[in-house]
Write a protein that holds these residues in place. Structure first.
Motif, PDB file in Angstrom:
ATOM      1  N   UNK A  78      39.035  35.697  32.879  1.00  0.00           N
ATOM      2  CA  UNK A  78      38.438  35.556  33.886  1.00  0.00           C
ATOM      3  C   UNK A  78      38.776  34.353  34.699  1.00  0.00           C
ATOM      4  N   UNK A  79      37.998  33.914  35.690  1.00  0.00           N
ATOM      5  CA  UNK A  79      37.918  32.660  36.362  1.00  0.00           C
ATOM      6  C   UNK A  79      38.099  31.430  35.291  1.00  0.00           C
ATOM      7  N   UNK A 131      37.394  28.232  30.822  1.00  0.00           N
ATOM      8  CA  UNK A 131      36.842  29.588  31.440  1.00  0.00           C
ATOM      9  C   UNK A 131      35.517  29.599  31.889  1.00  0.00           C
ATOM     10  N   UNK A 132      35.209  30.176  32.965  1.00  0.00           N
ATOM     11  CA  UNK A 132      33.977  30.010  33.837  1.00  0.00           C
ATOM     12  C   UNK A 132      33.156  31.299  33.133  1.00  0.00           C
ATOM     13  N   UNK A 169      41.105  44.812  30.664  1.00  0.00           N
ATOM     14  CA  UNK A 169      39.799  44.175  31.326  1.00  0.00           C
ATOM     15  C   UNK A 169      39.950  43.085  31.935  1.00  0.00           C
ATOM     16  N   UNK A 170      39.090  42.623  32.693  1.00  0.00           N
ATOM     17  CA  UNK A 170      38.595  41.411  33.240  1.00  0.00           C
ATOM     18  C   UNK A 170      37.271  40.933  33.682  1.00  0.00           C
ATOM     19  N   UNK A 171      37.121  39.827  33.933  1.00  0.00           N
ATOM     20  CA  UNK A 171      36.014  39.176  34.486  1.00  0.00           C
ATOM     21  C   UNK A 171      35.701  38.655  35.665  1.00  0.00           C
ATOM     22  N   UNK A 215      39.624  43.650  41.111  1.00  0.00           N
ATOM     23  CA  UNK A 215      40.845  44.051  41.427  1.00  0.00           C
ATOM     24  C   UNK A 215      41.449  44.305  40.184  1.00  0.00           C
ATOM     25  N   UNK A 216      42.011  45.553  40.136  1.00  0.00           N
ATOM     26  CA  UNK A 216      42.639  46.033  38.867  1.00  0.00           C
ATOM     27  C   UNK A 216      43.853  45.282  38.759  1.00  0.00           C
ATOM     28  N   UNK A 217      44.556  44.763  39.797  1.00  0.00           N
ATOM     29  CA  UNK A 217      45.672  43.960  39.671  1.00  0.00           C
ATOM     30  C   UNK A 217      45.965  42.840  38.818  1.00  0.00           C
ATOM     31  N   UNK A 218      44.524  42.347  38.516  1.00  0.00           N
ATOM     32  CA  UNK A 218      44.119  40.953  37.790  1.00  0.00           C
ATOM     33  C   UNK A 218      43.641  41.063  36.517  1.00  0.00           C
TER      34      UNK A 218
END
Length: 763
Positions: free
Chosen positions: A662-663, A670-671, A705-707, A715-718
């Protein structure tokens, strides 16, 4: 008058010898009976077998009966009757008794278990020593060793005399080497390669896991099962004339290698030309025809035909016809290599259930099982409700095996009993978890739980987590049947301490004390609503120098001590066929969490999970899992940073360090985020070499997965992805899990964690 009557017998003598014996004395009245020669056996035992008593008349016939009765006990090697005046003297020579049984050289078996098996053939301590029985015991020992593949076993028996007419029996055992299957040959196959046919068999040559499965050791029962598997494999592919001509099993002179040869005749492939329904259909033909999976124009399949007849009988069973029968009658044309079927349906009489019996539950109370039954006593038999009852009992997790039988009631034609046969599994667990990463090094977790405490079906658990990041102590209790309608009630008490210093999400520490009450209300057989109310008090600790500025700003605005009243609502729909090893079905979970006034924190969080299982083959299962979540603050307050979603780690995206996705802040920490999405696909299959043993399963998985932050679009590309292998084993010591992951689409700033394992101990 004094006369000596003597008889020497062996056990094999016929009773006719007694009839031919001549007793040359006049009958007399017995004034007394005296017993001589006894050492261990009580005189009263002999008196109980004698057919005459003091005061009765003694005759030749009664003398023969007395000797016959005493020899018949097996206690004596010799019996004499003396007459002194009017006194009958009985002199006996006792057989020795077995004082002890010992085993020398036994490594393959537990000695107490072997003694138990010998007791079943009548050879045990305290019994009369008998050579014939000793030989039978030797044969039983050899039989057990042959069952383990030790065909070269040698058993030597020694009987050592002891005082008081006893013997010590010692079995000296040379176990020899285990005979292994060296080669399995299939002769006569043309349509399928030998390797493909050998894959259908349980017996195999030595391999990676045969030390555990013992499938490289010959067993007649396993071979018979393998031959039936071969027959089914051919019949399911249209080979109606398939036949196993012969099997040969040979062993080398040194009794170490076994060779198995199976001779087969394949025949030709037959095509189905027509399938008809006949008899008393009871239901519309169109409805029953939908259950027939055998289609004209396809190669014949015994499996599809059996499934079709089974589906028809089960459908009729749902209407109360427990003894319905669907019998497929073939019409074979050998010249054209075709086959047609007429499925004759006989529904029989409609029956009802007289009584439900529970068998095998030694710890679990009957009511815990009965409350899961959907088939009721006194109602019409319903196969669908019986199947649902079996699934519900299995999903309690209290039993390793659940079987439902429906025997007919003797003397009736319209009644059955339902017998629920269960095998209890250990439901208490002491769980120890260990993880490894380049940052956290070793992380330890532990918990103790009992999901069927005192056999009531209630669950109690206590968990302690001593990880570098998380330190948790929690206690929970759940009564799944607080009301007879299945409303559950539970409570939780917990203390959580989080030290995020080494986790890479910023320097902060929180300590949370909380407790709550929750309820579950079922509204269908598969759906349950959950409601809960909890209170939390959280203390925040920051470092003025090392903590990120955003944390310090939050503390400056809202303080360091927060209280929250948390309301939760959730929904679960569970259609899985098993809670332990599911192979089909789905479980969905939706949850909403509100933190509202009068607390200091105000936010909401929602999550949804959908986990589905699809059987690919009988042994291979596809598992698909997806989770989405979103959260937001309200009432003019932001979502607390320590309530953010985080991803990465064993539970979601394997291959990445926990909470590392994630961000990120300007310092690289990590945020987390207010939105998350992750998915996983995993193919579960038996471990190679274990055959049909389901205690071990391998999995090949792909995680992703992603946060995302509050204003960040999804965005799935991330997404970050990983792939790898997982291994799960319900070992004798408890559940054991391994996973090895390889990250995909990873970026330089990602923190990689490839290997995790977990070991639990069941008690």
């Amino acid at each position: 008058m004094r006369m000596l009557l003597r008889a020497a017998f062996v056990a094999a003598l016929s009773t006719t010898l007694f009839a031919r014996a001549a007793w040359a004395f006049e009958p007399f009245t017995i004034r007394d009976i005296r017993i001589e020669g006894i050492q261990r056996i009580e005189a009263g035992t002999i008196f109980s077998y004698l057919p005459v008593k003091v005061g009765e008349q003694m005759t030749d016939e009664k003398a023969a009966q007395a000797i016959r009765a005493l020899f018949g006990t097996g206690f004596f090697r010799d019996v004499r009757l003396d007459v002194q005046g009017n006194v009958l003297v009985v002199t006996v020579d006792e057989r020795p008794a077995i004082a002890s049984i010992e085993f020398s050289g036994m490594k393959e078996f537990d000695k107490e278990a072997v003694k138990k098996s010998l007791r079943e053939v009548g050879f045990q301590e305290g019994r009369i020593f008998d050579r014939a029985m000793l030989e039978q015991a030797e044969q039983e020992l050899k039989r057990q060793y042959l069952g383990r593949g030790k065909y070269g076993v040698q058993v030597t028996t020694t009987a050592t005399p002891l005082d008081r007419n006893r013997v010590a029996v010692t079995f000296s055992i040379d176990e020899g080497e285990v005979a292994k299957i060296k080669k399995i040959n299939i002769v006569g196959n043309k349509a399928f390669p030998e390797k493909e046919l050998l894959d259908q068999m349980v017996l195999t040559t030595p391999g990676l896991m045969t030390w555990y499965t013992k499938n490289d050791q010959y067993s007649r029962q396993k071979l018979q099962g393998d031959l039936e598997s071969l027959r089914s494999y051919y019949l399911n592919r249209g080979f109606v004339d398939f036949n196993i001509d012969s099997t040969q099993v040979s062993i080398t002179p040194d009794k170490r290698d076994i060779y198995i040869t199976v001779n087969v005749t394949e025949g030709e492939v037959y095509t189905v030309t027509d399938v008809k329904l006949g008899g008393d259909l009871l239901l519309p033909e169109a409805e029953l025809r939908k259950l027939v999976t055998v289609k004209p124009g396809e190669p014949f399949s015994r499996e599809k035909l059996n499934d079709s007849t089974k589906a028809i009988t089960e459908r009729l069973g749902n209407e109360g016809y427990a003894f319905a029968n669907a019998n497929a009658v073939p019409a074979i044309d050998k010249d054209k290599r075709t086959v047609a079927f007429t499925i004759f349906v006989d529904p029989g009489r409609r029956v009802y259930v007289r009584r439900i019996n529970i068998v095998g539950n030694t710890r679990t109370r009957d009511e815990v099982i009965r409350r899961e039954m959907r088939q009721l006593e006194g109602s019409f038999y319903d196969a669908q409700k019986l199947q649902l009852s079996k699934q519900r009992i299995d999903k309690t997790g209290y039993f390793s095996e659940v079987e439902v039988e429906t025997p007919a009631v003797a003397g009736t034609t319209d009644q059955v009993d339902v017998t629920v046969r269960v095998k209890e599994r250990p439901t208490g667990a002491l769980l120890v978890g260990v993880g490894f990463s380049s940052v956290d090094k070793l992380i330890f977790q532990g918990s103790i739980s009992q999901s069927n405490i005192f056999g009531t079906g209630n669950t109690f658990s206590f968990q302690a987590n001593t990880g570098t990041v998380n330190k948790t102590v929690s206690m929970s209790f759940t009564d799944p049947y607080w009301t007879i309608d299945g409303v559950s009630r539970g409570f939780d008490l917990y203390r959580r301490a989080i030290d995020a210093t080494t986790l890479g999400i910023g320097n902060y520490k929180t300590t949370t004390l909380g407790g709550g009450l929750r309820f579950g209300v079922p509204f269908t057989e598969y759906d349950t609503l959950f409601f809960g109310l909890a209170y939390e008090d959280t203390k925040l600790q920051l470092d003025p120098v090392l903590s990120p500025q955003r944390f310090l700003d939050f503390q400056s605005q809202f303080g360091s001590d927060y209280s929250a009243v948390i309301e939760t609502a959730g929904w679960v729909r569970d259609t899985r066929d098993s809670a332990i090893w599911p192979t089909r079905g789905r479980i969905q979970r939706g949850n909403v969490e509100f933190a509202t006034s009068p607390g200091d924190l105000e936010y909401w969080k929602t999550t949804y999970q959908n986990q589905s299982f699809f059987p690919i083959t009988r042994d291979v299962t596809l598992m698909l899992n997806g989770v989405v979540g979103t959260a937001h603050g309200f009432g003019g307050k932001p979502l607390p940073f320590f309530k953010n979603f985080y991803l990465g780690g064993v539970g979601d995206v394997r291959g990445y360090r926990a909470a590392s996705l994630g961000p990120r802040d300007v310092d690289g920490s990590s945020l987390g985020g207010s939105k998350k999405a992750n998915a996983s696909a995993e193919v579960l299959f038996p471990f190679p070499g274990t055959g049909k043993d389901r205690s071990m399963r391998l999995g090949y998985f792909v995680d992703g997965g992603q946060v995302y932050g509050q204003d960040e679009p999804v965005k799935f590309n991330t997404w970050r992805y990983s792939t790898g292998l997982s291994f799960a084993w319900n070992s004798p010591l408890g559940p054991l899990k391994f996973s090895m992951a390889w990250p995909l689409h990873d970026q330089p700033e990602d923190h990689i964690q490839r290997f995790q394992f977990q070991l639990g101990t069941i008690f």
